[in-house]
Design a protein around this motif. Structure first.
Motif, PDB file in Angstrom:
ATOM      1  N   GLY A  41       7.791   2.450 -12.880  1.00  0.00           N
ATOM      2  CA  GLY A  41       7.482   3.061 -14.044  1.00  0.00           C
ATOM      3  C   GLY A  41       6.374   3.586 -14.455  1.00  0.00           C
ATOM      4  O   GLY A  41       5.577   4.152 -13.483  1.00  0.00           O
ATOM      5  N   GLY A  42       6.107   3.725 -15.571  1.00  0.00           N
ATOM      6  CA  GLY A  42       4.962   4.529 -16.235  1.00  0.00           C
ATOM      7  C   GLY A  42       3.608   4.053 -15.609  1.00  0.00           C
ATOM      8  O   GLY A  42       2.637   4.958 -15.447  1.00  0.00           O
ATOM      9  N   ARG A  45       3.226   6.171 -12.338  1.00  0.00           N
ATOM     10  CA  ARG A  45       3.189   7.428 -12.475  1.00  0.00           C
ATOM     11  C   ARG A  45       1.656   7.785 -12.994  1.00  0.00           C
ATOM     12  O   ARG A  45       1.026   8.669 -12.524  1.00  0.00           O
ATOM     13  CB  ARG A  45       3.908   7.801 -13.873  1.00  0.00           C
ATOM     14  N   ARG A 133      16.681   5.393 -13.805  1.00  0.00           N
ATOM     15  CA  ARG A 133      15.548   5.535 -14.928  1.00  0.00           C
ATOM     16  C   ARG A 133      15.721   7.204 -15.291  1.00  0.00           C
ATOM     17  O   ARG A 133      16.363   7.825 -14.612  1.00  0.00           O
ATOM     18  CB  ARG A 133      14.114   5.275 -14.110  1.00  0.00           C
ATOM     19  N   ASP A 134      14.671   7.419 -16.323  1.00  0.00           N
ATOM     20  CA  ASP A 134      14.940   8.713 -16.767  1.00  0.00           C
ATOM     21  C   ASP A 134      14.650  10.068 -16.307  1.00  0.00           C
ATOM     22  O   ASP A 134      15.077  10.961 -15.878  1.00  0.00           O
ATOM     23  CB  ASP A 134      14.147   8.905 -18.164  1.00  0.00           C
ATOM     24  N   ASN A 138       8.978   8.965 -13.412  1.00  0.00           N
ATOM     25  CA  ASN A 138       8.965   7.556 -14.081  1.00  0.00           C
ATOM     26  C   ASN A 138       9.868   6.573 -13.070  1.00  0.00           C
ATOM     27  O   ASN A 138      10.030   5.520 -13.302  1.00  0.00           O
ATOM     28  CB  ASN A 138       9.682   7.545 -15.294  1.00  0.00           C
ATOM     29  N   ASP A 178      22.183   9.230 -21.665  1.00  0.00           N
ATOM     30  CA  ASP A 178      21.236   8.616 -22.795  1.00  0.00           C
ATOM     31  C   ASP A 178      20.455   9.660 -23.398  1.00  0.00           C
ATOM     32  O   ASP A 178      19.626  10.334 -22.807  1.00  0.00           O
ATOM     33  CB  ASP A 178      20.353   7.514 -22.059  1.00  0.00           C
ATOM     34  N   ARG A 181      16.759  10.667 -23.967  1.00  0.00           N
ATOM     35  CA  ARG A 181      15.963  11.156 -22.839  1.00  0.00           C
ATOM     36  C   ARG A 181      15.358  12.693 -23.043  1.00  0.00           C
ATOM     37  O   ARG A 181      14.675  13.128 -22.578  1.00  0.00           O
ATOM     38  CB  ARG A 181      16.695  11.000 -21.387  1.00  0.00           C
ATOM     39  N   ARG A 184      12.412  12.162 -24.766  1.00  0.00           N
ATOM     40  CA  ARG A 184      11.330  11.620 -23.933  1.00  0.00           C
ATOM     41  C   ARG A 184      10.847  12.654 -23.042  1.00  0.00           C
ATOM     42  O   ARG A 184       9.538  12.880 -22.708  1.00  0.00           O
ATOM     43  CB  ARG A 184      11.999  10.460 -23.372  1.00  0.00           C
ATOM     44  N   ARG A 187       8.584  14.534 -24.697  1.00  0.00           N
ATOM     45  CA  ARG A 187       6.971  13.862 -24.878  1.00  0.00           C
ATOM     46  C   ARG A 187       6.136  13.846 -23.695  1.00  0.00           C
ATOM     47  O   ARG A 187       5.114  14.197 -23.806  1.00  0.00           O
ATOM     48  CB  ARG A 187       7.486  12.319 -25.236  1.00  0.00           C
ATOM     49  N   ARG A 191       2.671  15.622 -23.247  1.00  0.00           N
ATOM     50  CA  ARG A 191       1.620  14.785 -22.955  1.00  0.00           C
ATOM     51  C   ARG A 191       0.769  15.207 -21.973  1.00  0.00           C
ATOM     52  O   ARG A 191      -0.292  15.183 -21.830  1.00  0.00           O
ATOM     53  CB  ARG A 191       2.050  13.273 -22.862  1.00  0.00           C
TER      54      ARG A 191
END
Ligand code: ATP
Length: 449
Positions: A41-42, A45, A133-134, A138, A178, A181, A184, A187, A191
């Motif tokens: 995950g994050g 990344r 996952r999204d 990620n 979902d 997302r 997300r 975001r 970012r």
């Protein structure tokens, strides 16, 4: 993955010792227990992007709880398990004694519903875990129990997308599955200064056309909005969400009309200003921005908006209450300013007016007012005046012979007031003031001594 890449060296070079040690420990335990273990995950990344991220998430193929227990034992910590999904959190004290936590999840094939189109037999459980996952960026993992250490697992082109700086979903139903997302995607795009891929953007629009935002539960929306407010540049996220139609799909009141947008910008500036002062008290960013988002809306619309955004009941009460309080304070501030021009306004009176407000409301008022002088006064109140104390204390009054009673707080308050208004600076002046008050009230008979 076709070309194997190992990121052991990146881990060695880019992470603080505590994180490095932890990843190696997890790998060693995985080897001992015969459990493949991955960082996911994050964290992965941000490792590739060379951005700090202390949030290590582990996924274990087999039984995550067994690994979590071994990890907790080694770290002198404890495990909080959720047996149902075999997930757990290891809670331990880091080298500095601060409480730290690591999520340990389990990847097991029986957890996943197979999309009909997929040839199920070919999937490993880590691949299934990552597939849910999204975004591709990620959906990377680093295998920790392998030799050499740190094999990068990239089934979905995450490395490529990091290189191309693009937010891509893993399949066309991602936003249907979902809708949070959509938020997300914005975001992460804002970012990292990436861009949402053309096809993902089309899928967002498609999700909005299908009115999927309406189906989204409030608490999930609130969670995402809070995350957005904690970003460095929340306004950029809001502007992009507005542009994509996400804001109006969530609630028509949210549309970023120019005045609201300008206010949000000023709020963001105020928060940055305040953060740079490094005061102990930290404002809740989401509260400040939510006040901004509801700027100009009548009470009922605001209440509806916050309901839609999933604010828990107590928080909704709190923010509505702050809005009402600000309304009252605005009126009193105006009166105070009018008196100021007649030169009778005192700092202590201003402090009294502002006393009921939370830090968030104060920052909001500061952003909202177009009056430079008031803005300056508010900033002095926030940084200085509200923290002032009298230079004398109860002990001084006791020494003067004052018997216990309400006069103590009355005098100390008077001393503080006089100090704020520049009428009694320093201990001596405030002691003299105390004596004057005591004489007036005839509580202490000074002639006796
Ligand atoms: P941040 O830096 O904001 O914490 P993060 O990627 O660590 O980013 P989390 O919300 O902690 O964000 O999520 C951890 C991981 O879980 C993500 O990297 C992603 O793989 C997965 N994830 C989180 N939310 C979703 C979601 N709504 N749908 C699919 N996967 C998700």
């Amino acid at each position: 993955p076709s070309k194997e890449r190992h990121v052991g060296k990146l881990i060695q070079d880019r992470l603080p010792p505590s994180a490095k040690d932890l990843l190696h420990l997890a790998g060693k335990l995985g080897r001992e227990l015969g459990l493949p273990v991955y960082a996911v995950g994050g964290f992965v990344r941000d490792l590739l992007l060379n951005k700090p991220n202390q949030d290590i998430d582990l996924v274990v193929e087999g039984n995550g709880i067994a690994l979590a227990k071994a990890l907790a034992q080694e770290l002198g910590g404890r495990v909080r398990e959720h047996q149902e999904f075999l997930t757990s959190v290891v809670i331990f004290k880091d080298a500095k004694g601060a409480e730290s936590r690591i999520d340990v999840a389990t990847a097991r094939l029986e957890y996943y519903e197979y999309p009909a189109a997929l040839p199920t037999v070919e999937l490993s459980s880590i691949k299934m875990d990552l597939f849910r996952r999204d975004f591709s960026i990620n959906a990377l993992a680093v295998r920790l129990d392998s030799t050499p250490f740190g094999q990068l697992v990239d089934f979905f082109g995450g490395q490529r997308d990091i290189k191309e700086r693009v937010i891509r979903v893993l399949h066309t139903l991602s936003f249907v599955e979902d809708p949070t997302r959509c938020l997300r995607a914005v975001r992460f795009e804002q970012r990292y200064d990436f861009r949402i891929s053309t096809s993902a953007e089309r899928l967002v629009k498609n999700a909005l056309d299908l009115k999927l935002m309406d189906k989204l539960a409030g608490p999930r929306l609130f969670g995402e909005f809070k995350h957005i407010c904690d970003e460095d540049n929340p306004l950029a996220c809001l502007v992009r969400m507005d542009q994509l139609g996400i804001l109006s799909a969530i609630a028509p009141q949210l549309t970023l009309i120019p005045t609201r947008k300008a206010l949000l910008q000023t709020l963001q500036d105020m928060l940055s200003w305040y953060r740079l002062l490094y005061f102990e008290k930290i404002p809740q960013a989401w509260l400040v921005y939510f006040l901004g988002l509801s700027h100009g809306l009548p009470y009922a619309d605001t209440s509806d908006l916050f309901l839609r955004l999933g604010l828990p009941e107590n928080k909704r009460g709190e923010i509505l209450n702050q809005r009402e309080q600000m309304r009252a304070v605005r009126g009193r501030l105006e009166a105070w300013q009018k008196r100021q021009n007649g030169q009778t306004s005192k700092v202590s009176a201003l402090c009294e007016v502002l006393a009921p407000l939370s830090l968030e409301s104060l920052l909001y008022l500061m952003a909202e007012t177009g009056d430079e002088d008031l803005q300056k006064k508010l900033s002095r109140y926030i940084t200085q005046w509200q923290h002032e104390k009298a230079d004398i204390s109860g002990d001084d009054l006791k020494e003067l012979g004052l018997p216990p009673g309400p006069l103590y707080s009355h005098i100390l308050r008077s001393a503080l007031k006089a100090k704020l208004d520049g009428e009694a600076l320093g201990r001596d002046a405030q002691l003299a003031l105390a004596v004057t008050i005591l004489r007036e009230k005839q509580e202490v008979d000074f002639h006796k001594n």
